[in-house]
Enzyme design. Sequence first.
Site, PDB file in Angstrom:
ATOM      1  N   CYS A   1     -78.536 -77.052  -0.003  1.00 30.18           N
ATOM      2  CA  CYS A   1     -77.971 -76.460  -1.302  1.00 30.18           C
ATOM      3  C   CYS A   1     -76.721 -75.992  -1.117  1.00 30.18           C
ATOM      4  O   CYS A   1     -76.070 -75.835   0.159  1.00 30.18           O
ATOM      5  CB  CYS A   1     -79.095 -75.497  -1.605  1.00 30.18           C
ATOM      6  SG  CYS A   1     -79.413 -73.932  -0.484  1.00 30.18           S
TER       7      CYS A   1
ATOM      8  N   GLU B   1     -81.988 -74.974   7.186  1.00 33.00           N
ATOM      9  CA  GLU B   1     -80.572 -74.888   7.875  1.00 33.00           C
ATOM     10  C   GLU B   1     -80.335 -73.340   8.363  1.00 33.00           C
ATOM     11  O   GLU B   1     -79.633 -73.285   9.317  1.00 33.00           O
ATOM     12  CB  GLU B   1     -79.562 -75.406   6.789  1.00 33.00           C
ATOM     13  CG  GLU B   1     -79.838 -76.833   6.383  1.00 33.00           C
ATOM     14  CD  GLU B   1     -80.637 -76.739   4.987  1.00 33.00           C
ATOM     15  OE1 GLU B   1     -81.822 -75.955   4.916  1.00 33.00           O
ATOM     16  OE2 GLU B   1     -80.153 -77.331   3.912  1.00 33.00           O
TER      17      GLU B   1
ATOM     18  N   HIS C   1     -84.106 -71.019   4.374  1.00 30.78           N
ATOM     19  CA  HIS C   1     -84.088 -72.360   4.414  1.00 30.78           C
ATOM     20  C   HIS C   1     -84.076 -72.847   5.789  1.00 30.78           C
ATOM     21  O   HIS C   1     -83.416 -72.306   6.688  1.00 30.78           O
ATOM     22  CB  HIS C   1     -82.972 -72.866   3.639  1.00 30.78           C
ATOM     23  CG  HIS C   1     -83.223 -72.900   2.100  1.00 30.78           C
ATOM     24  ND1 HIS C   1     -82.276 -73.273   1.266  1.00 30.78           N
ATOM     25  CD2 HIS C   1     -84.061 -72.292   1.312  1.00 30.78           C
ATOM     26  CE1 HIS C   1     -82.795 -73.183   0.077  1.00 30.78           C
ATOM     27  NE2 HIS C   1     -83.785 -72.185   0.049  1.00 30.78           N
TER      28      HIS C   1
ATOM     29  N   CYS D   1     -76.799 -73.057   1.878  1.00 32.13           N
ATOM     30  CA  CYS D   1     -76.774 -73.702   3.217  1.00 32.13           C
ATOM     31  C   CYS D   1     -75.437 -74.474   3.416  1.00 32.13           C
ATOM     32  O   CYS D   1     -74.951 -74.123   4.504  1.00 32.13           O
ATOM     33  CB  CYS D   1     -78.006 -74.485   3.275  1.00 32.13           C
ATOM     34  SG  CYS D   1     -79.494 -73.595   3.394  1.00 32.13           S
TER      35      CYS D   1
END
Lengths: 150, 150
Positions: free
Chosen positions: B84, B56, B54, B87
């Site tokens: 999420c 992040e 992801h 993260c």
Amino acid sequence: MAFKSYMGLAMRAAREAGQRGETPVGAVLIDPKGGRLVAEAGNRVRELSDPTAHAEILAIRAACAAAGSPRLPGLDLWVTLEPCAMCAAAIAASRIARVYYAAPDPKSGGVEQGARIFSQSQSHHTPEVYGGIEAAEAAQLLQDFFAALR
Amino acid sequence: MAFKSYMGLAMRAAREAGQRGETPVGAVLIDPKGGRLVAEAGNRVRELSDPTAHAEILAIRAACAAAGSPRLPGLDLWVTLEPCAMCAAAIAASRIARVYYAAPDPKSGGVEQGARIFSQSQSHHTPEVYGGIEAAEAAQLLQDFFAALR
């Protein structure tokens, strides 16, 4: 291999992590059809200067790279400590079928306490979860590690 | 740079991710002392076959590798979508000071819904969190991306 042997492999990875000065947590990914060891990792947060380099994440990333897919359906994860919320969410994202863990982790766990990742509707996959396997040995390893740091 | 410009950088990374066929989410890490751009990333889950890739996580890993430390105290994360649970837990682990996000994510978010990572006692750091910044643009980008897939 028997159940106990899979956790034994995770425990070996945990001990090796401890010998490298990392929090002693280890994980293996197993394909239960045939019992193949797909990936094995211990914590490497300090070595890699990477806060995401928990044993579970490293095993998942290695297995996904080998599979050429961000998903690992059908695989089983064996890990010596209850996954934290980060690792639990990565387990859900990768569609791992079953999670077997040793010691519960009231301080940082995200499976049976706190975030309880697999119980949230924002988790798009719910693996089967079996905790407490060989828990005493894994807990002792962690306890000895932190006692030695003091 | 102004607040809006930091989110603009994250939005650019999100658009570039979408152009690569990834879910269009982008993130930047900024050192608020002086406003230096420390890391910038868009989602690369498909490209890297990595469920943890992801925006992040990639930004955090890049900044930590550059800093030679698994912790990023004092840095600010700007991200186009509510993080999420995975993260959010990585954000807590890396000790990021502030999180600015654009669109909320009822489906997969782990900050203001579901796991509510920063509210759990198993989260060992609580960043300041500011949501809803430039939210309409980020939400539109995601909506257009998923509409085009259908």
